[in-house]
Design a protein around this motif. Structure first.
Motif, PDB file in Angstrom:
ATOM      1  N   ASP A 101       0.835  -1.192   0.000  1.00 36.75           N
ATOM      2  CA  ASP A 101       0.000   0.000   0.000  1.00 36.75           C
ATOM      3  C   ASP A 101       0.880   1.256   0.000  1.00 36.75           C
ATOM      4  OD1 ASP A 101       0.827   0.542   2.666  1.00 36.75           O
ATOM      5  OD2 ASP A 101      -0.731  -0.807   3.414  1.00 36.75           O
ATOM      6  N   ASP A 102       0.270   2.422  -0.123  1.00 34.60           N
ATOM      7  CA  ASP A 102       1.022   3.669  -0.257  1.00 34.60           C
ATOM      8  C   ASP A 102       1.890   3.953   0.970  1.00 34.60           C
ATOM      9  OD1 ASP A 102      -0.110   4.041  -2.706  1.00 34.60           O
ATOM     10  OD2 ASP A 102      -1.698   5.393  -1.990  1.00 34.60           O
ATOM     11  N   ALA A 103       1.381   3.597   2.129  1.00 34.08           N
ATOM     12  CA  ALA A 103       2.116   3.902   3.358  1.00 34.08           C
ATOM     13  C   ALA A 103       3.406   3.088   3.435  1.00 34.08           C
ATOM     14  CB  ALA A 103       1.231   3.618   4.572  1.00 34.08           C
ATOM     15  N   ILE A 104       3.319   1.804   3.148  1.00 38.27           N
ATOM     16  CA  ILE A 104       4.517   0.966   3.263  1.00 38.27           C
ATOM     17  C   ILE A 104       5.496   1.251   2.129  1.00 38.27           C
ATOM     18  CG2 ILE A 104       3.653  -1.025   1.967  1.00 38.27           C
ATOM     19  CD1 ILE A 104       5.736  -1.110   5.212  1.00 38.27           C
ATOM     20  N   ILE A 105       4.957   1.617   0.972  1.00 35.58           N
ATOM     21  CA  ILE A 105       5.835   1.987  -0.142  1.00 35.58           C
ATOM     22  C   ILE A 105       6.637   3.225   0.221  1.00 35.58           C
ATOM     23  CG2 ILE A 105       5.878   2.883  -2.503  1.00 35.58           C
ATOM     24  CD1 ILE A 105       5.464  -0.064  -2.503  1.00 35.58           C
ATOM     25  N   GLN A 106       5.963   4.215   0.811  1.00 28.15           N
ATOM     26  CA  GLN A 106       6.639   5.443   1.215  1.00 28.15           C
ATOM     27  C   GLN A 106       7.693   5.155   2.267  1.00 28.15           C
ATOM     28  OE1 GLN A 106       6.315   8.526  -0.084  1.00 28.15           O
ATOM     29  NE2 GLN A 106       8.003   9.125   1.273  1.00 28.15           N
ATOM     30  N   ARG A 107       7.388   4.286   3.203  1.00 27.55           N
ATOM     31  CA  ARG A 107       8.346   3.975   4.255  1.00 27.55           C
ATOM     32  C   ARG A 107       9.552   3.217   3.705  1.00 27.55           C
ATOM     33  NH1 ARG A 107       7.485  -0.149   9.290  1.00 27.55           N
ATOM     34  NH2 ARG A 107       9.414   0.367  10.375  1.00 27.55           N
ATOM     35  N   SER A 108       9.312   2.339   2.737  1.00 25.07           N
ATOM     36  CA  SER A 108      10.430   1.565   2.171  1.00 25.07           C
ATOM     37  C   SER A 108      11.395   2.440   1.394  1.00 25.07           C
ATOM     38  CB  SER A 108       9.888   0.452   1.269  1.00 25.07           C
ATOM     39  OG  SER A 108       9.261   0.999   0.107  1.00 25.07           O
ATOM     40  N   GLU A 109      10.921   3.598   0.922  1.00 26.02           N
ATOM     41  CA  GLU A 109      11.801   4.507   0.207  1.00 26.02           C
ATOM     42  C   GLU A 109      12.937   4.992   1.100  1.00 26.02           C
ATOM     43  OE1 GLU A 109      11.989   5.727  -2.925  1.00 26.02           O
ATOM     44  OE2 GLU A 109      10.465   4.285  -3.569  1.00 26.02           O
ATOM     45  N   ASN A 110      12.694   5.034   2.400  1.00 28.97           N
ATOM     46  CA  ASN A 110      13.725   5.519   3.332  1.00 28.97           C
ATOM     47  C   ASN A 110      14.949   4.617   3.351  1.00 28.97           C
ATOM     48  OD1 ASN A 110      12.010   7.630   4.027  1.00 28.97           O
ATOM     49  ND2 ASN A 110      11.073   6.471   5.717  1.00 28.97           N
ATOM     50  N   ILE A 111      14.732   3.352   3.054  1.00 25.19           N
ATOM     51  CA  ILE A 111      15.876   2.421   3.048  1.00 25.19           C
ATOM     52  C   ILE A 111      16.163   1.904   1.622  1.00 25.19           C
ATOM     53  CG2 ILE A 111      15.566   1.691   5.442  1.00 25.19           C
ATOM     54  CD1 ILE A 111      14.133  -0.800   4.378  1.00 25.19           C
ATOM     55  N   LEU A 112      15.535   2.560   0.636  1.00 26.13           N
ATOM     56  CA  LEU A 112      15.729   2.208  -0.781  1.00 26.13           C
ATOM     57  C   LEU A 112      15.384   0.743  -1.081  1.00 26.13           C
ATOM     58  CD1 LEU A 112      19.041   4.105  -1.703  1.00 26.13           C
ATOM     59  CD2 LEU A 112      16.673   4.804  -2.079  1.00 26.13           C
TER      60      LEU A 112
END
Length: 654
Positions: A101-112
């Protein structure tokens, strides 16, 4: 161990380099390796690769992504409310795809943790995908079990994916907040990885089967239970000009109308297929013929009908092989020492270079079929069939079906699948019509059209079939005389008589008598070496003096009998004298009183009747009286030899 304990173990290792025994052994080993490689535990996350490199990675993993995609979608439907990220990586740790979902995708961006990044142990520190790939094992890592600090808020469960040869080709990872860690998450990932492996094996098997099917000369069609096309191999697409999706709308019960589809669908204990040897394939207004093998399998998704089509040529070739429709003689099989016969052989060799019709005339026993086979084997058709038909032995009511074949249900007693005729069996080869002079007048017009156009229509059929056949005809009659007398069609005679071959009787080529006699005797010497025999000079002279009404066939029979009857190693003149005098006596006694002495009654009776009718102007009474037989006997002889006095009378008045 809980999150705080894991945190203290990580800090102690980072500051003092001391590993705790409570750590998973594989994680401890990975941490040590990361320190040796100088991995920064405070780095932010994965490394993004260039687009050119990533596109090459995607190309190499096309099959893995194709197979894993549906599985990942199914898993995401289950976990989409749990804020977990599902990721697929290749064997080197390249992230091929992520779902969340959008929330987990956004969070995963922090660790690439995204498409195009690389997640290996030595690149981003110990992590679940990296360990699963490097150590070929499923693993769940929570919080501070990760080597890098930026990943301590994550729980990751990863399982390797194996290819058909057992090697690791990628991994599946399910990552989320460390607070949501649960052992069942790893079980779900392992099950999904196993499902992908099974589908890869099935895909690989299907790929092999399709590759094999596409390499076959036979056309293969897969139909669903509604008789519509699901798949076809390359041969079917090329030879039949069929392809999806257009053909998916076609009901193959109309395309293959003479198949018993009810029998195909019946469940059989041994799953035996249905065989159709001669089947019509009707598509886009064109009719083609095949032999077919049709089988039906059923599973939870429904029935699948598999059809294997073989060209009619394969069926025809099998029939010809079983029926012996092959030439075995060549020009080397023709024994000729006499200059006259050598000239005939040379003429036949010349004819073999062309495709024109050949008419062979000669008395019985002169070797007409031998010449026909030699012409065939000496031509470019040598690899094709040689189909011999004795026209005199064909029943009048079956001549058309024997030569042209028939369709299913064409007449009572016909085979249920139809049957090809002699013309079709001879396709790409030679059709030998022996004793063509015996062909009934009422059928000669149909034969003329077939020879002239090389097109035939089966009995009960609607379409014509174009053939590539060479026709060789033979007769012991004088066809030109029969044409003049009206017992043979002139147009058919001239169609057959493109290339003429007259085989002289044995009595007209004396040099061949002794030559053939020695060759025939040598055959028996080779068969019975312990009883080897020779011909005396006077016996050879006796053979030369005989008239040989049965020609080469009679000579061969005579040599064989003499070999068996002679007690000594030399066959004397006396053996042949008794034998040939006895044959001459039998011939004389069997001949009617009107046959001239020294002629062959079996071949001259008809000639006597014709000559008598010609001399008497076609009068049956006068002709019968001139040869000393009754009027009834004369009519019987005319019927026997196909002579029609009325036509002779009309021809003589012209």
């Amino acid at each position: 161990m809980n999150t705080e304990e894991a945190r203290r173990i990580w800090e102690r290792f980072m500051t003092e380099g001391i590993l705790d025994d409570r750590m998973q052994p594989v994680v401890a080993r990975s941490w040590k390796k990361c320190r040796e490689f100088g991995v920064d535990p405070y780095s932010s996350g994965g490394t993004q690769v260039g687009d050119d490199i990533f596109q090459d990675v995607l190309r190499k993993n096309k099959v893995l992504m194709h197979v894993a995609g549906p599985v990942m979608q199914s898993v995401y439907k289950i976990i989409k409310e749990s804020h977990f990220l599902l990721a697929l990586a290749d064997r080197n740790g390249y992230v091929l795809r992520t779902i969340g979902d959008d929330a987990i995708i956004q969070r995963s961006e922090n660790i690439l943790l995204r498409r195009g990044s690389v997640w290996s142990n030595t690149g981003v520190g110990s992590n679940a995908p990296g360990i699963a790939l490097e150590y070929n094992m499923p693993i769940q890592m929570n919080g501070a079990e990760h080597y890098c600090l930026s990943q301590h808020t994550w729980t990751c469960s990863a399982a390797p994916i194996h290819g058909v040869n057992g090697s690791v080709i990628g991994c599946l990872d399910l990552s989320g907040s460390v607070e949501a860690a649960h052992p069942h998450t790893l079980a779900l990932v392992v099950a999904c990885a196993f499902s992908i492996e099974s589908m890869l094996a099935s895909y690989h098997q299907t790929l092999i089967m399709r590759s094999a099917a596409n390499g076959l000369h036979e056309a293969i069609l897969l139909l669903d239970e509604t008789f519509h096309l699901r798949w076809s191999n390359y041969t079917a697409k090329k030879e039949l000009a069929i392809s999806l999706p257009h053909m998916a709308q076609v009901d193959f019960r109309q395309v293959m109308p003479n198949v018993d589809w009810a029998a195909v669908l019946i469940e059989k204990e041994d799953n035996a297929p249905t065989y159709v040897d001669d089947m019509r394939f009707v598509l886009n207004g064109r009719v083609r013929r095949f032999s077919a093998t049709i089988s039906c399998t059923a599973d939870a998704t429904g029935r699948t009908i598999t059809i294997i089509l073989r060209k009619q040529e394969h069926f025809i070739r099998s029939v010809n092989r079983v029926s012996g429709n092959q030439a075995i003689y060549t020009f080397d099989s023709i024994f000729a020492a006499d200059p006259v016969m050598r000239q005939v052989v040379g003429q036949a060799r010349q004819y073999a270079r062309y495709d024109g019709s050949v008419l062979i005339e000669g008395e019985s026993g002169t070797g007409k079929e031998l010449f026909a086979q030699a012409i065939h084997t000496g031509s470019h058709r040598a690899g094709g069939p040689f189909v011999a038909v004795n026209c005199a032995s064909l029943p009048r009511d079956l001549i058309e079906s024997e030569l042209f074949g028939y369709e299913k249900g064409a007449f009572t007693g016909a085979l249920k699948e139809g049957n090809p005729g002699k013309f079709e069996l001879a396709n790409y080869g030679t059709l030998f019509l022996d004793e063509i002079g015996e062909m009934p007048m009422e059928f000669q017009a149909k034969l003329l059209r077939a020879v002239e156009t090389l097109r035939i229509r089966r009995i009960g059929g609607k379409e014509e079939k174009k053939l590539d056949v060479r026709v060789i005809a033979a007769t012991n009659r004088n066809l030109k005389r029969q044409v003049r007398l009206g017992s043979f069609r002139g147009d058919l005679y001239y169609r057959l008589n493109v290339l003429k071959l007259d085989i002289p009787p044995l009595r007209e080529r004396p040099a061949d008598i002794q030559y053939c006699a020695r060759l025939f005797l040598e055959r028996f010497n080779e068969r019975y070496p312990a009883q080897r025999k020779t011909l005396s000079p006077d016996s050879l002279s006796r053979l030369t003096c005989y008239d040989w009404p049965g020609n080469v066939r009679e000579l061969q029979n005579c040599i064989e009998r003499a070999f068996y009857m002679s007690g000594g190693p030399v066959i004397s003149k006396q053996v042949f004298r008794d034998m040939l005098e006895d044959a001459a006596t039998r011939t004389h006694e069997a001949a009617p009183s009107y046959v001239r002495t020294g002629t062959n009654a079996s071949s001259s009776e008809g000639e006597q009747c014709l000559l008598a009718l010609e001399k008497t102007g076609g009068s049956v009474n006068a002709a019968a009286a001139s040869i000393g037989v009754s009027r009834a006997t004369f009519y019987r002889l005319c019927r026997t030899y196909g002579i029609e006095p009325k036509k002779i009378r009309r021809s003589l008045k012209l």
